[in-house]
Design a protein around this motif. Structure first.
Motif, PDB file in Angstrom:
ATOM      1  N   ILE A  11     -49.418  92.862 -43.497  1.00 18.41           N
ATOM      2  CA  ILE A  11     -50.179  93.049 -42.260  1.00 18.41           C
ATOM      3  C   ILE A  11     -51.067  91.823 -42.028  1.00 18.41           C
ATOM      4  O   ILE A  11     -51.326  91.043 -42.954  1.00 18.41           O
ATOM      5  CB  ILE A  11     -51.059  94.325 -42.289  1.00 18.41           C
ATOM      6  N   LEU A  12     -51.520  91.661 -40.792  1.00 19.58           N
ATOM      7  CA  LEU A  12     -52.385  90.543 -40.420  1.00 19.58           C
ATOM      8  C   LEU A  12     -53.763  91.078 -40.044  1.00 19.58           C
ATOM      9  O   LEU A  12     -53.890  91.983 -39.226  1.00 19.58           O
ATOM     10  CB  LEU A  12     -51.786  89.778 -39.232  1.00 19.58           C
ATOM     11  N   HIS A  13     -54.773  90.497 -40.646  1.00 21.16           N
ATOM     12  CA  HIS A  13     -56.166  90.879 -40.373  1.00 21.16           C
ATOM     13  C   HIS A  13     -56.810  89.751 -39.571  1.00 21.16           C
ATOM     14  O   HIS A  13     -57.049  88.665 -40.102  1.00 21.16           O
ATOM     15  CB  HIS A  13     -56.904  91.088 -41.699  1.00 21.16           C
ATOM     16  N   PRO A  14     -57.102  89.960 -38.283  1.00 20.24           N
ATOM     17  CA  PRO A  14     -57.580  88.871 -37.427  1.00 20.24           C
ATOM     18  C   PRO A  14     -58.986  88.411 -37.790  1.00 20.24           C
ATOM     19  O   PRO A  14     -59.818  89.178 -38.262  1.00 20.24           O
ATOM     20  CB  PRO A  14     -57.540  89.480 -36.019  1.00 20.24           C
ATOM     21  N   ALA A  15     -59.252  87.118 -37.517  1.00 17.79           N
ATOM     22  CA  ALA A  15     -60.543  86.518 -37.864  1.00 17.79           C
ATOM     23  C   ALA A  15     -61.703  87.228 -37.181  1.00 17.79           C
ATOM     24  O   ALA A  15     -62.800  87.316 -37.743  1.00 17.79           O
ATOM     25  CB  ALA A  15     -60.532  85.034 -37.500  1.00 17.79           C
ATOM     26  N   LYS A  16     -61.477  87.742 -35.984  1.00 18.01           N
ATOM     27  CA  LYS A  16     -62.562  88.411 -35.256  1.00 18.01           C
ATOM     28  C   LYS A  16     -63.031  89.674 -35.966  1.00 18.01           C
ATOM     29  O   LYS A  16     -64.123  90.187 -35.672  1.00 18.01           O
ATOM     30  CB  LYS A  16     -62.116  88.748 -33.835  1.00 18.01           C
ATOM     31  N   ASP A  17     -62.243  90.172 -36.912  1.00 18.17           N
ATOM     32  CA  ASP A  17     -62.596  91.407 -37.615  1.00 18.17           C
ATOM     33  C   ASP A  17     -63.041  91.168 -39.059  1.00 18.17           C
ATOM     34  O   ASP A  17     -63.362  92.128 -39.768  1.00 18.17           O
ATOM     35  CB  ASP A  17     -61.395  92.369 -37.642  1.00 18.17           C
ATOM     36  N   TRP A  18     -63.064  89.919 -39.518  1.00 20.41           N
ATOM     37  CA  TRP A  18     -63.383  89.669 -40.922  1.00 20.41           C
ATOM     38  C   TRP A  18     -64.783  90.109 -41.298  1.00 20.41           C
ATOM     39  O   TRP A  18     -65.045  90.467 -42.434  1.00 20.41           O
ATOM     40  CB  TRP A  18     -63.208  88.188 -41.250  1.00 20.41           C
ATOM     41  N   ARG A  19     -65.703  90.056 -40.348  1.00 16.91           N
ATOM     42  CA  ARG A  19     -67.075  90.460 -40.625  1.00 16.91           C
ATOM     43  C   ARG A  19     -67.288  91.952 -40.405  1.00 16.91           C
ATOM     44  O   ARG A  19     -67.951  92.622 -41.196  1.00 16.91           O
ATOM     45  CB  ARG A  19     -68.038  89.663 -39.735  1.00 16.91           C
ATOM     46  N   ALA A  38     -46.487  91.464 -32.112  1.00 15.51           N
ATOM     47  CA  ALA A  38     -45.038  91.306 -32.250  1.00 15.51           C
ATOM     48  C   ALA A  38     -44.693  90.568 -33.534  1.00 15.51           C
ATOM     49  O   ALA A  38     -43.743  90.935 -34.246  1.00 15.51           O
ATOM     50  CB  ALA A  38     -44.480  90.564 -31.036  1.00 15.51           C
ATOM     51  N   PHE A  39     -45.466  89.534 -33.853  1.00 14.73           N
ATOM     52  CA  PHE A  39     -45.201  88.785 -35.078  1.00 14.73           C
ATOM     53  C   PHE A  39     -45.482  89.637 -36.309  1.00 14.73           C
ATOM     54  O   PHE A  39     -44.745  89.576 -37.302  1.00 14.73           O
ATOM     55  CB  PHE A  39     -46.055  87.509 -35.113  1.00 14.73           C
ATOM     56  N   GLY A  40     -46.544  90.466 -36.236  1.00 16.95           N
ATOM     57  CA  GLY A  40     -46.839  91.354 -37.352  1.00 16.95           C
ATOM     58  C   GLY A  40     -45.701  92.319 -37.631  1.00 16.95           C
ATOM     59  O   GLY A  40     -45.362  92.587 -38.790  1.00 16.95           O
ATOM     60  N   ASN A  41     -45.092  92.847 -36.582  1.00 17.81           N
ATOM     61  CA  ASN A  41     -43.936  93.734 -36.759  1.00 17.81           C
ATOM     62  C   ASN A  41     -42.742  92.983 -37.351  1.00 17.81           C
ATOM     63  O   ASN A  41     -41.952  93.558 -38.098  1.00 17.81           O
ATOM     64  CB  ASN A  41     -43.545  94.351 -35.417  1.00 17.81           C
ATOM     65  N   LYS A  42     -42.647  91.716 -37.021  1.00 13.61           N
ATOM     66  CA  LYS A  42     -41.515  90.913 -37.491  1.00 13.61           C
ATOM     67  C   LYS A  42     -41.583  90.645 -38.997  1.00 13.61           C
ATOM     68  O   LYS A  42     -40.548  90.610 -39.674  1.00 13.61           O
ATOM     69  CB  LYS A  42     -41.486  89.597 -36.715  1.00 13.61           C
ATOM     70  N   ILE A  43     -42.812  90.480 -39.528  1.00 12.52           N
ATOM     71  CA  ILE A  43     -42.935  90.069 -40.932  1.00 12.52           C
ATOM     72  C   ILE A  43     -43.317  91.219 -41.874  1.00 12.52           C
ATOM     73  O   ILE A  43     -43.412  90.998 -43.084  1.00 12.52           O
ATOM     74  CB  ILE A  43     -43.990  88.956 -41.078  1.00 12.52           C
ATOM     75  N   LYS A  44     -43.495  92.421 -41.365  1.00 11.94           N
ATOM     76  CA  LYS A  44     -44.051  93.476 -42.209  1.00 11.94           C
ATOM     77  C   LYS A  44     -43.170  93.835 -43.404  1.00 11.94           C
ATOM     78  O   LYS A  44     -43.674  94.291 -44.436  1.00 11.94           O
ATOM     79  CB  LYS A  44     -44.357  94.722 -41.378  1.00 11.94           C
TER      80      LYS A  44
END
Length: 785
Positions: free
Chosen positions: A250-258, A229-235
């Motif tokens: 867009i937001l790239h979550p920490a769990k996906d950085w690797r 929801a926050f990503g849609n708000k700031i896009k």
């Protein structure tokens, strides 16, 4: 009852040492491979998950729409970071950083040229790495402060307390040590040796430039905030302030950085996760191959155990009792194999960690690990033993006691199917390894477009830039160097890109971003790049600062039929830039992909790397020694550091080479396990047909006849396996190769060579038993029970 089951199982195992050893060896190898791959996969998923609240931690990225082609980049603008921090209550912390760079740190007589980050005030709150000394809230408040990792502090100050001590940085500023943090774990995506406050070298004017997308940024959301929801708000935040570009935040979550680092159409779609899945599949296949061995060897000897089953059933044993009996044997063998697999893993981990640059350990003290291992042993034991248990327990006692248990016409079919299955998996792995290595070799042999032989690169510093004229003259006068130049980045990669706003033939609403390299005089001559049209930059800096040189890929992308003297406008300069030359394509980016369209600008003041070529007639070691003295003369505050261009180019293959090595190792182990089973089956067939072979020899059969008779069935099964494995391997490898622009075509050689190798291995494996049987005395064979 259970105790009796295991006593019986142990007795059977000791009475059949040869087949038990084969089963234990195959199972232990398969379990070791599967467990080692599982530990590696766990290590990949563990990246950054040690951070508290990592689920609310994100990197801010931007999607740029270039004519419907969405490109994702990590650079953002500083006003965007301020906007998110100050005007969105969902954001708990937000921090800008730089891209990381080498700085020279000097304390007394200690001098280090090491990598660090400049970070915003919230960074250490978002990334709460353990702070041994100092206060996380105030450590980076002063622009001239620094936080060191423990190993860096040790290197600079030894056993002295480093807090409040002075460090000279880049022979320009004094900074004060305000904190010491533990060395970063290897499973941290961010790696650095020290942190500087962003205010240390901040350019104040860029904090108001919405169109300057040059700064990585991270943010942490408040607990309970919905990231989607926050990503849609700031896009659309940037578009509101900079409507000239189609940019989505867009937001790239920490769990996906690797694991998810590659983006397609604006979304994370690939990266290391592809190899994690691939090796997960390999681990499962190798374990299945080992279990097939157990199943085949156990059921192949059913005639030997049929009498035991018949007697047990005759005296009242129920089928479920026999099933538990045979499963207990499987469990005992599996448990012993598991213990042996732990020994194998413990011995191989140092090599494996060096190969993968990992830090994997067996977590003996973890209850979770042992709970998983118990399930692992139970699963493997049941998987390996279920078919023998159900098959043997189904034997009819009346047939056994009448002596009429014989292998029927179709009784060998399950064995053959399982052999084909395990060899299909093994051969598919062999084909995959071969094609991976062919792809790597193909790309390595790709023409670079420049000459990397004896080409060196040294990172710039303020002293080197200030003294560049004298440095260049002394290097050339030394006789060790033939050419010297400077550039914004090393010859092996680009660091900057700019948006083109106008060029001849530009279509309405068309937008384009192009990588850009700032260079000085003699760049193309030094690197060995060749002009295909026009001229090079000269020594007259005035006119050439308004000129540019395009590579051939840029000419094609801009659709310029006659590029010389054309004017191009891009946000590197306020004025249109004139094309004075075209240089042939050079592989400066990834060698696996097409050459990027590039612009070369003349800017001797923008120096990130000093590039120079050794005289081909000098000894490299002696030349480096002499050159280091010249560099130290003009840059006394920093240690002389250099990198060969060909070595830097080789690092671009590090991931693929690692994947190829791991695939090769696991393929070899899969073949080894399969051959163990084949050897056991060949031994059993030779034993079972001993009398037949004796009769044949008496009737005149040759050694070759007997060898061929015993070997042909196995060879047929391996050939069938090749037929099944080839299309399977082709499908997956074809998909893998599609991710590269520069790739091989899969030809028949990979399949033919893999088939030939498999057949040779099969012949070697079964020939010992076949030839031994063929050469044995027929008298002894006919006397056999």
């Amino acid at each position: 009852m259970i105790r009796n089951y295991f006593k019986t199982a142990l007795r059977y195992m000791l009475n059949n040492k040869f087949y038990s050893a084969l089963n234990i060896t195959g199972l232990s190898a398969g379990m070791a491979v599967a467990l080692l791959i599982g530990l590696w996969i766990h290590s990949q998923f563990s990246y950054d998950r040690f951070l508290p609240g990592y689920n609310q931690l994100f990197q801010v990225k931007l999607n740029f729409d270039y004519n419907g082609d969405i490109k994702t980049q990590s650079g953002t603008s500083l006003p965007l970071i301020d906007e998110l921090r100050n005007n969105y209550p969902e954001v708990k912390y937000a921090s800008e950083t730089d891209w990381g760079s080498q700085h020279t740190l000097v304390a007394a007589d200690k001098k280090l040229n090491i990598y660090g980050l400049q970070v915003g005030k919230d960074f250490m709150k978002m990334f709460p790495f353990t702070l041994l000394k100092g206060d996380v809230n105030t450590a980076l408040n002063d622009p001239n402060s620094v936080v060191l990792t423990a190993s860096t502090a040790k290197s600079l100050f030894g056993d002295l307390d480093p807090v409040n001590r002075i460090i000279r940085i880049d022979n320009k500023n004094n900074i004060v040590v305000t904190g010491i943090m533990e060395d970063l774990p290897k499973n941290s995506t961010l790696q650095f040796n020290y942190l500087l406050p962003y205010t240390f070298a901040e350019q104040k004017e860029v904090r108001a430039q919405w169109a300057n997308y040059s700064y990585p940024a991270y943010l942490q959301l408040q607990p309970g905030t919905d990231p989607e929801a926050f990503g849609n708000k700031i896009k659309d935040v940037i578009t509101k302030h900079d409507p000239t570009h189609k940019i989505e935040v867009i937001l790239h979550p920490a769990k996906d950085w690797r694991l998810l680092t590659e983006f397609s159409n604006g979304k994370a779609s690939g990266g290391m996760i592809e190899y994690v899945r691939m090796f997960g599949l390999i681990g499962i296949l190798v374990l299945i191959i080992a279990c097939i061995n157990f199943t085949n060897l156990s059921t192949a000897r059913s005639e030997k155990r049929a009498r035991e089953v018949g007697v047990r059933k005759a005296i009242g044993s129920r089928r479920k009792d026999l099933i538990f009996q045979f499963l207990s044997e499987s469990m005992l063998l599996t448990f012993i194999a598991f213990l042996l697999s732990l020994v194998i893993i413990q011995l191989s981990l140092p090599y494996f960690n060096r190969l993968t640059s990992g830090n994997i350990v067996l977590p003996y003290s973890s209850p979770v690990f042992w709970a998983i291992m118990i399930c692992y042993v139970l699963f493997t034991g049941i998987l390996a033993g279920c078919r023998p248990a159900f098959y043997l327990s189904s034997i009819k006692p009346i047939k056994v006691l009448k002596g009429s248990v014989q292998a029927g016409k179709w009784s060998a079919l399950p064995h053959k199917v399982l052999v084909v299955l395990q060899f299909s998996c093994s051969i598919a792995l062999i084909i995959s390894t071969y094609i991976i290595y062919q792809q790597i070799k193909y790309v390595k042999d790709r023409p670079k477009g420049y000459n990397s032989d004896k080409l060196l690169m040294t990172g710039s510093s303020e002293d080197l830039v200030k003294n560049y004229g004298a440095l260049k003259n002394d290097l050339l006068q030394s006789g060790q160097i033939t050419n010297v130049t400077t550039a914004a980045s090393p010859v092996t990669y680009f660091t900057s890109s700019f948006t083109l706003s106008d060029w001849p033939g530009k279509k309405p609403e068309e937008s384009l971003e192009m990588v850009t390299m700032a260079i000085s005089q003699d760049y193309f001559e030094t690197t060995g790049m060749t002009l295909s049209a026009g001229r090079d930059f000269g020594s007259d800096a005035g006119p050439d600062t308004l000129n540019i040189i395009l590579n051939e890929a840029a000419v094609d992308r801009l659709r310029l039929k006659d590029p010389i003297s054309q004017l191009i406008t891009f946000n590197y300069s306020k004025n249109p830039m004139r094309v004075i030359g075209v240089v042939k394509n050079a592989v400066i980016g990834s060698p696996f992909f097409s050459v990027s369209p590039a612009i070369f600008v003349y800017n001797p003041a923008w120096v990130g790397s000093i590039i120079y070529r050794l005289n081909p007639g000098v000894n490299t070691h002696e030349a480096i020694t002499k050159i280091s003295g010249i560099f130290n003369r003009y840059n006394p505050s920093s240690p002389y550091d250099y990198q060969f261009a060909d070595e830097a180019y080789e690092t671009k293959f590090s991931l693929e080479v690692l994947i190829g090595k791991l695939a090769g190792i696991f393929s070899a182990l899969a073949i080894f396990i399969s051959c163990l089973g084949l050897f056991g089956l060949a031994a059993y067939v030779a034993e079972r047909r001993k009398k037949e072979m004796g009769i044949r020899k008496v009737l005149g059969a040759s050694v070759f006849d007997i060898w061929f008779l015993l070997s042909r069935n196995f060879l047929t099964l391996v050939v069938i396996s090749c037929v099944f494995a080839s299309p399977l391997a082709f499908y997956f490898l074809h998909e893998w190769l599609q991710k590269f622009d520069y790739r091989i075509m899969i030809g028949p050689a990979a399949f033919l060579l893999s088939a030939a190798f498999s057949i040779i291995i099969t012949i070697v494996t079964v020939s010992y038993q076949s030839i031994t049987s063929a050469m044995s005395s027929p008298v002894n064979s006919l006397r056999a029970d």
